[in-house]
Design a protein around this motif. Structure first.
Motif, PDB file in Angstrom:
ATOM      1  N   MET A  46       0.831  -1.208   0.000  1.00  0.00           N
ATOM      2  CA  MET A  46       0.000   0.000   0.000  1.00  0.00           C
ATOM      3  C   MET A  46       0.867   1.260   0.000  1.00  0.00           C
ATOM      4  O   MET A  46       0.545   2.253  -0.659  1.00  0.00           O
ATOM      5  N   VAL A  47       1.978   1.228   0.746  1.00  0.00           N
ATOM      6  CA  VAL A  47       2.900   2.374   0.778  1.00  0.00           C
ATOM      7  C   VAL A  47       3.410   2.674  -0.623  1.00  0.00           C
ATOM      8  O   VAL A  47       3.393   3.822  -1.081  1.00  0.00           O
ATOM      9  N   ILE A  48       3.880   1.645  -1.315  1.00  0.00           N
ATOM     10  CA  ILE A  48       4.466   1.847  -2.651  1.00  0.00           C
ATOM     11  C   ILE A  48       3.405   2.359  -3.634  1.00  0.00           C
ATOM     12  O   ILE A  48       3.620   3.346  -4.343  1.00  0.00           O
ATOM     13  N   ILE A  49       2.243   1.691  -3.647  1.00  0.00           N
ATOM     14  CA  ILE A  49       1.190   2.062  -4.603  1.00  0.00           C
ATOM     15  C   ILE A  49       0.696   3.485  -4.352  1.00  0.00           C
ATOM     16  O   ILE A  49       0.628   4.316  -5.266  1.00  0.00           O
ATOM     17  N   PHE A  50       0.362   3.777  -3.090  1.00  0.00           N
ATOM     18  CA  PHE A  50      -0.239   5.078  -2.800  1.00  0.00           C
ATOM     19  C   PHE A  50       0.784   6.209  -2.762  1.00  0.00           C
ATOM     20  O   PHE A  50       0.440   7.358  -3.030  1.00  0.00           O
ATOM     21  N   SER A  51       2.047   5.905  -2.446  1.00  0.00           N
ATOM     22  CA  SER A  51       3.082   6.939  -2.528  1.00  0.00           C
ATOM     23  C   SER A  51       3.276   7.372  -3.981  1.00  0.00           C
ATOM     24  O   SER A  51       3.362   8.562  -4.289  1.00  0.00           O
ATOM     25  N   ALA A  52       3.352   6.374  -4.870  1.00  0.00           N
ATOM     26  CA  ALA A  52       3.518   6.685  -6.292  1.00  0.00           C
ATOM     27  C   ALA A  52       2.306   7.443  -6.823  1.00  0.00           C
ATOM     28  O   ALA A  52       2.441   8.466  -7.508  1.00  0.00           O
ATOM     29  N   ALA A  53       1.088   6.962  -6.478  1.00  0.00           N
ATOM     30  CA  ALA A  53      -0.131   7.610  -6.971  1.00  0.00           C
ATOM     31  C   ALA A  53      -0.259   9.032  -6.441  1.00  0.00           C
ATOM     32  O   ALA A  53      -0.562   9.966  -7.192  1.00  0.00           O
ATOM     33  N   ALA A  54      -0.012   9.208  -5.144  1.00  0.00           N
ATOM     34  CA  ALA A  54      -0.153  10.537  -4.539  1.00  0.00           C
ATOM     35  C   ALA A  54       0.880  11.510  -5.091  1.00  0.00           C
ATOM     36  O   ALA A  54       0.586  12.690  -5.317  1.00  0.00           O
ATOM     37  N   ALA A  55       2.102  11.035  -5.320  1.00  0.00           N
ATOM     38  CA  ALA A  55       3.140  11.904  -5.878  1.00  0.00           C
ATOM     39  C   ALA A  55       2.795  12.306  -7.310  1.00  0.00           C
ATOM     40  O   ALA A  55       2.914  13.482  -7.687  1.00  0.00           O
ATOM     41  N   TYR A  56       2.372  11.341  -8.134  1.00  0.00           N
ATOM     42  CA  TYR A  56       1.955  11.629  -9.506  1.00  0.00           C
ATOM     43  C   TYR A  56       0.844  12.675  -9.532  1.00  0.00           C
ATOM     44  O   TYR A  56       0.928  13.691 -10.225  1.00  0.00           O
ATOM     45  N   LEU A  57      -0.209  12.409  -8.750  1.00  0.00           N
ATOM     46  CA  LEU A  57      -1.372  13.291  -8.789  1.00  0.00           C
ATOM     47  C   LEU A  57      -1.074  14.647  -8.168  1.00  0.00           C
ATOM     48  O   LEU A  57      -1.526  15.679  -8.669  1.00  0.00           O
TER      49      LEU A  57
END
Length: 656
Positions: A46-57
């Motif tokens: 969850m850290v990897i997925i949501f860190s990447a998504a939150a940074a992108y967005l």
């Protein structure tokens, strides 16, 4: 077999009576599976997925979302589908580790992209260490205050985000009315916010300028009110409650109804350039929004900083007891110390002290030998700035999250950058090197405060449910390290792909604001000390008259359109919980409303991510022509509709 409970105990959100004790859902006398290969691996995923998504967005679209609630929903779904034993205790660990993503992303993208914007080169290692060390420091500084915030102040703070997340985790344990209420309200809130964000069927904000007279008043007198029509913000207001929502809105009213019109009345024809950034527009030529952003908001920053310092002074006893505990542990080395019950076990204070010392030494080495500053003296100055401001503002961040669910980290970071820049210039560090140093120092502080604010939410969730704090605390460090590596890697790729300046550049609004502040300071500019001083004076006066200064200052800093729905939500909470002469009925209605509000927040958060993803992939379903013509005019109608739904659904409840 222990019965699964699908709601928090009746005394979870009120102050305890003398001699009364809060009993969490999971018994303190029993042991549960918490840290398991399953919970840790899912949490880190969850850290990897949501860190990447939150940074992108956050960088591409300019929209930063809080990951805790979506992660809680996913955790509940996975654990239920896999029929895991002790699912609730493991889900708390998943949510706690996964929640590192949003906190580290906010700390990183608010500051570090400004390095690229200013044309300064930094390495991946420098960005990673800035985020990672800041996150570690935030955890270490917060742990000694855990007992104070989550246990000693039980019922005094609403903890809106922790409430919503806990409701999701608990209701996921079984079916029943609670789960159904949460699901229905989540669907309503999610669809409502998705329709607004994706299709623009109505405006997400309605202002007094929607009518002709209101526009004239805004143009001439700079007098304007705005209301965010989102379901999630209304739900947040319900959980915050009328008391704090009223104080927060009083701060907003002071700024928007008195200070901004007064500035226009006195200095309307003048150009005021407090920071020497080359402002050429007169106060009278600015909109109320622009006056708020460029001037009035700084009063809120001064108020927040001063209220935080006052809070530190007031909680000196808590700090003293934490230090005394640490000293006591050292003096009793080798002797047996009575262990507290499972639900109150923290990482030992001696380990926290060692951890803080080691973290500060590593930060010093990073500054001195990692290419951040030019010499040992400047590294010591940078270390002092990080240590003092991070420690002072950690409790401010925790307080803000506990009260309103919003961390004013951007305001505190802005103050940090200004202080750091002035001090670095004084010790001979200017130009590009000075800007890079100030931003990396700011990045450490920003991440520390962001992580500390987020972590107090996790610890409150654990306290309500009955997990072991030590396990949450230990694995939070791992989550921060993984999140920092992910965020900085994404940032590096995005910079090479899109860049932060020029055509089609990444939006990065917070980092652009930081760059705009720091550049003039490193080239002989100034800071709006007068406005900070006004905010500080207001905070001191509020404290003298026993008004919650931090809540009031948050109102001055956070835009009014996000504060007015808090007042409406708080008023609904008061209304549904006071209509009956039977206290049990009032309590049942209050609890039903809390479930509905939590559903609104959860649905809004989840659909907000979906809407932002569609924008990122250039899926354009926005009804621009309709929105421009009718969006704001009709926005108040659906908002009244969801408010009535909340009231009527809550009032149908008679008793638990």
């Amino acid at each position: 077999m222990e019965e699964k409970r699908t709601s928090l105990p009746e005394n979870a959100q009120r102050e305890l009576h003398p001699g009364e004790k809060y009993e969490p859902l999971l018994s303190a006398d029993k042991k549960y599976s918490e840290v398991t290969p399953y919970s840790v691996s899912i949490g880190l995923l969850m850290v990897i997925i949501f860190s990447a998504a939150a940074a992108y967005l956050g960088l591409r679209v300019g929209q930063v979302f809080e990951a805790a609630i979506p992660i809680a929903i996913i955790a509940v779904g996975l654990t239920s589908a896999l029929h895991k034993n002790d699912g609730l205790s493991q889900n708390v660990i998943i949510q706690s580790i996964g929640g590192c993503s949003g906190a580290v992303v906010a700390g990183a993208i608010f500051t570090l992209p400004a390095i690229y914007i200013l044309g300064v080169n930094v390495s991946f290692a420098q960005m990673f260490l800035s985020s990672m060390l800041g996150g570690v420091l935030g955890i270490l500084f917060l742990i000694p205050f855990r007992k104070y915030f989550v246990k000693d102040m039980h019922g005094k703070y609403p903890f809106p985000e922790a409430t919503a997340t806990t409701q999701i985790l608990v209701s996921g344990e079984g079916g029943g009315k609670s789960a159904k209420t949460l699901l229905v309200s989540g669907a309503i809130g999610g669809i409502y916010d998705f329709v607004v964000g994706t299709f623009g069927t109505w405006a997400d904000t309605v202002s007094t300028t929607v009518i002709g007279l209101g526009q004239v008043v805004a143009d001439k007198a700079k007098l304007m009110l705005k209301l965010n029509t989102g379901a999630a913000v209304l739900g947040l207001g319900y959980i915050v409650g009328l008391k704090y929502a009223f104080v927060i809105c009083c701060g907003s009213f002071l700024v928007w109804l008195i200070i901004i019109p007064l500035m226009n009345m006195i200095w309307g024809g003048q150009v005021i350039d407090l920071m020497h950034t080359g402002v050429t527009t007169t106060i009278g030529g600015m909109s109320p929004d622009q006056i708020f952003r460029d001037y009035a908001r700084h009063i809120g920053i001064g108020g927040i900083a001063t209220a935080g310092i006052i809070g530190i002074v007031k909680s000196f006893g808590v700090i003293k007891s934490a230090v005394k505990l640490a000293v006591g542990e050292f003096s009793k080395k080798g002797s047996k110390v009575e262990e507290p019950e499972r639900t109150q076990q923290d990482i030992p204070m001696r380990n926290i002290v060692f951890g803080i010392v080691i973290a500060l030494l590593v930060i010093f080495a990073f500054f001195a030998f990692g290419g951040v500053v030019n010499n040992i003296w400047q590294a010591l100055v940078g270390l002092l700035v990080v240590a003092v401001i991070s420690f002072l503002f950690t409790t401010v961040a925790a307080n803000a999250i506990a009260i309103v669910g919003t961390n004013p980290v951007s305001g505190m970071t802005l103050m940090t950058l200004i202080i750091a820049s002035i001090i670095l210039v004084a010790v001979g560090l200017k130009g590009n090197a000075g800007m890079a140093a100030a931003l990396i120092i700011g990045g450490v502080v920003c991440t520390a405060l962001s992580v500390a604010g987020s972590f107090i939410t996790d610890l409150k969730i654990g306290y309500w449910i009955g997990t072991t704090p030590r396990k949450q605390e230990s694995w939070k460090f791992v989550g921060v390290i993984v999140a920092a590596a992910t965020v900085c890697g994404v940032m590096l790729v995005l910079n090479k792909t899109y860049g932060f300046v020029g055509d089609n550049a990444l939006v990065a609004p917070q980092a652009n604001a930081m760059a705009a502040v720091i550049q003039p300071l490193m080239n002989g500019g100034g800071a709006p000390w007068l406005l900070y001083g006004i905010g500080a004076t207001i905070a001191i006066l509020l404290t003298i008259f026993k008004v919650p200064a931090l809540a009031f200052a948050l109102g001055m800093f956070i835009p009014i359109d996000l504060n007015l729905p808090l007042l409406i939500g708080g008023a609904i909470s008061w209304y549904v919980s006071t209509r009956s002469k039977d206290k049990a009925v009032n309590d049942a209605r209050q609890n039903k409303g809390t479930l509905i509000a939590s559903g609104f927040i959860a649905g809004g958060a989840l659909m907000g991510v979906a809407s932002a993803l569609l924008k990122f992939f250039n899926v354009d379903w926005f009804l621009t022509t309709w929105h421009d013509a009718y969006g704001e005019a009709i926005a108040i109608i659906p908002f009244i509709g969801i408010a009535l739904f909340m009231i009527l659904s809550s009032m149908k409840t008679e008793k638990n």
